[in-house]
Enzyme design. Structure first.
Site, PDB file in Angstrom:
ATOM      1  N   GLY A  73      -3.720   7.169  -4.535  1.00 47.03           N
ATOM      2  CA  GLY A  73      -2.868   6.690  -3.003  1.00 47.03           C
ATOM      3  C   GLY A  73      -4.598   7.151  -1.841  1.00 47.03           C
ATOM      4  N   ASN A 151       4.598   9.486   6.803  1.00 45.50           N
ATOM      5  CA  ASN A 151       5.343  10.573   5.631  1.00 45.50           C
ATOM      6  C   ASN A 151       5.684  11.462   6.319  1.00 45.50           C
ATOM      7  OD1 ASN A 151       2.536   9.959   6.472  1.00 45.50           O
ATOM      8  ND2 ASN A 151       2.162  12.168   6.138  1.00 45.50           N
ATOM      9  N   GLN A 179       4.355   5.246   1.213  1.00 43.88           N
ATOM     10  CA  GLN A 179       5.900   5.529   1.184  1.00 43.88           C
ATOM     11  C   GLN A 179       6.524   4.244   1.742  1.00 43.88           C
ATOM     12  OE1 GLN A 179       6.468   8.573   1.187  1.00 43.88           O
ATOM     13  NE2 GLN A 179       5.210  10.269   1.297  1.00 43.88           N
ATOM     14  N   HIS A 201       3.281   9.098  -7.224  1.00 40.74           N
ATOM     15  CA  HIS A 201       4.507  10.283  -7.150  1.00 40.74           C
ATOM     16  C   HIS A 201       5.439   9.864  -6.678  1.00 40.74           C
ATOM     17  CE1 HIS A 201       1.848  12.679  -4.343  1.00 40.74           C
ATOM     18  NE2 HIS A 201       1.208  11.723  -4.105  1.00 40.74           N
ATOM     19  N   THR A 237     -13.230   5.804 -17.323  1.00 34.63           N
ATOM     20  CA  THR A 237     -12.352   5.203 -17.860  1.00 34.63           C
ATOM     21  C   THR A 237     -10.593   5.565 -17.832  1.00 34.63           C
ATOM     22  OG1 THR A 237     -13.879   6.795 -20.345  1.00 34.63           O
ATOM     23  CG2 THR A 237     -11.055   5.398 -20.936  1.00 34.63           C
ATOM     24  N   CYS A 325      -0.325  17.556   1.925  1.00 29.57           N
ATOM     25  CA  CYS A 325      -1.966  18.608   2.180  1.00 29.57           C
ATOM     26  C   CYS A 325      -2.297  18.930   3.539  1.00 29.57           C
ATOM     27  CB  CYS A 325      -2.811  16.690   1.453  1.00 29.57           C
ATOM     28  SG  CYS A 325      -2.458  15.523   2.695  1.00 29.57           S
TER      29      CYS A 325
HETATM   30  C1  LIG Z   1       1.740   7.797   3.845  1.00 30.18           C
HETATM   31  C2  LIG Z   1       0.394   8.250   2.882  1.00 30.18           C
HETATM   32  N1  LIG Z   1      -0.358   8.020   2.146  1.00 30.18           N
HETATM   33  C3  LIG Z   1      -1.233   8.427   1.330  1.00 30.18           C
HETATM   34  C4  LIG Z   1      -1.171   9.236   0.310  1.00 30.18           C
HETATM   35  C5  LIG Z   1      -1.818   9.902  -0.743  1.00 30.18           C
HETATM   36  O1  LIG Z   1      -1.796   9.720  -1.606  1.00 30.18           O
HETATM   37  P1  LIG Z   1      -1.812  10.589  -2.629  1.00 30.18           P
HETATM   38  O2  LIG Z   1      -1.147  11.739  -2.771  1.00 30.18           O
HETATM   39  O3  LIG Z   1      -1.116   9.545  -4.091  1.00 30.18           O
HETATM   40  O4  LIG Z   1      -3.826  11.034  -2.796  1.00 30.18           O
HETATM   41  C6  LIG Z   1       0.432  10.423   0.929  1.00 30.18           C
HETATM   42  C7  LIG Z   1       0.802  11.312   0.539  1.00 30.18           C
HETATM   43  O5  LIG Z   1       1.573  11.948   0.372  1.00 30.18           O
HETATM   44  C8  LIG Z   1       1.053   9.049   1.836  1.00 30.18           C
HETATM   45  O6  LIG Z   1       2.394  10.072   2.041  1.00 30.18           O
END
Ligand SMILES: Cc1ncc(COP(=O)(O)O)c(C=O)c1O
Length: 383
Positions: A73, A151, A179, A201, A237, A325
């Site tokens: 994402g 999130n 989300q 995920h 790929t 993160c």
């Molecule tokens: C609102 C939101 N955007 C983007 C992402 C990023 O997705 P990814 O973990 O696949 O990079 C997340 C992941 O926590 C998210 O909660």
């Protein structure tokens, strides 16, 4: 890792559904070719990717040819915003102050390179002010990127109205729906965003695969420049196994959508209800009306959320404070601060997020443990 635990950190990531793992496992042992190869084995692999693309597209009611796969994402968010600025020639972004770090940090980086970025504030419920957005776009055109669901709090922004405002002022609109996928009935046709980003995920699919919906795929510019993969818009790929898993997870969520969201809402509400009944002094962060079905963010006044999280972890209850993160940074949640909480209140808050794999017993047991841990920590400090 403990043998058994109650996992309530599903906004960070979810466990693979057995059916998803099976689908990936079946493909893993096939003699697959490169999906770009023109021979029959390559075409077979490409067929699998196109089948998965169809399933992902179906979950958001889009046409498969408007969807391209990315590595996650975050990549999708980066590519869309950079493309949007590139294609439109705009040098202004309007976003919110509660975006995921893949939007927030990118926008801060763009700002340092001379792009004007407006971070719209949110109110105490976590919502942006639509009039403020309109005023801003009236003055100056911009590329607009506003998340669908937060999130940390699960708060739902009014993306339908935001899209309409953007159209009125001829501005491109992107929504980060990472989300929202599988928790809200996403119907691209009903609000026609220019871009939407998702990731596998969060709906019991694999980590490391995301997707971009683009109204106009030609408007995207690749972040990774290579060959003709993904319409020439995402070189490299393809992550075949990830894409197969994403497709399967979307197919299952589409099939079980009503059951899944009702279950998540029921367990979240039961969990929250037990805790608030025993501890009425606690506060819920964010709107409880415009909130997605699986998330609750609770402030435990006077108690350090990190201490609580550690104690709960010792009891095999897994939850979190901010997004995964950002969890390694010893700073309070910028989302809660943007909603007006002070530093202490932000540090006193915890996020609990459910998935369709949780059970009623887990919701009840976890709630009792949360109450126990909160009371224990409070008593230690004689609050
Ligand atoms: C609102 C939101 N955007 C983007 C992402 C990023 O997705 P990814 O973990 O696949 O990079 C997340 C992941 O926590 C998210 O909660």
């Amino acid at each position: 890792m403990p043998e058994s635990f109650i996992y309530l950190d599903n906004n960070a990531t979810t466990t693979l559904l057995p059916e998803v793992a099976d689908a990936m496992g079946e493909v893993m042992v096939l003699p697959y070719g490169n999906p770009s190869s023109p021979h029959s084995i390559g075409e077979g692999t490409r067929g699998l990717i196109e089948e998965a693309r169809k399933h992902v597209a179906e979950l958001i009611n889009a046409e498969p040819e408007h969807l391209l796969f990315t590595s996650c994402g975050s990549e999708a968010n980066n590519q869309v915003i950079l493309s949007g600025l590139n294609t439109s020639g705009l040098n202004r972004v309007v976003t919110s102050s509660v975006e995921h770090s893949s939007v927030k940090n990118l926008c801060e980086n763009l700002e340092s390179k001379g792009i004007t970025v407006e971070f719209l504030p949110v109110d105490s419920t976590g919502l942006i002010d639509l009039e403020e957005l309109e005023e801003s776009l009236k003055l100056n055109k911009a590329f607009v990127s506003i998340q669908w669901v937060n999130n940390e709090t699960g708060v739902i922004q009014a993306v339908g109205e935001i899209a309409a405002i953007c159209r009125k002022y001829n501005c491109l609109f992107h929504t980060d729906a990472a989300q929202a996928l599988g928790k809200i009935n996403i119907d691209i046709d009903s609000f026609k965003p220019d871009y939407l980003t998702i990731t596998a995920h969060k709906i019991n699919g694999p980590q490391g695969v995301g997707a971009i919906y683009a109204k106009n795929v030609d408007s995207l510019s690749p972040l990774i420049i290579s060959g003709t993969e993904e319409f020439g818009k995402r070189g490299g790929t393809e992550n075949l196994l990830g894409i197969i898993g994403f497709g399967k997870a979307c197919e299952i969520r589409k099939r079980d959508y009503n059951k899944s969201i009702l279950k998540m809402a029921e367990y979240r509400d039961i969990f929250e209800g037990i805790i608030l009944k025993a501890l009425p002094e606690l506060k819920l962060n964010g709107s409880t009306i415009k909130r997605v079905c699986n998330t609750t963010n609770i402030e435990f006044p006077g108690v350090d959320g990190r201490a609580m999280m550690g104690q709960l972890d010792n009891l095999d209850i897994i939850c979190s404070q901010t997004s995964a993160c950002l969890s390694q940074i010893p700073e309070p949640s910028f989302v809660l601060i943007a909603m007006g909480l002070d530093v202490e209140a932000a540090f006193s808050s915890l996020r609990f997020s459910f998935s369709s794999l949780n059970t009623l017993e887990e919701a009840e047991q976890a709630a009792e443990k949360v109450i126990e841990v909160y009371k224990k920590i409070k008593s230690l400090f004689n609050y």
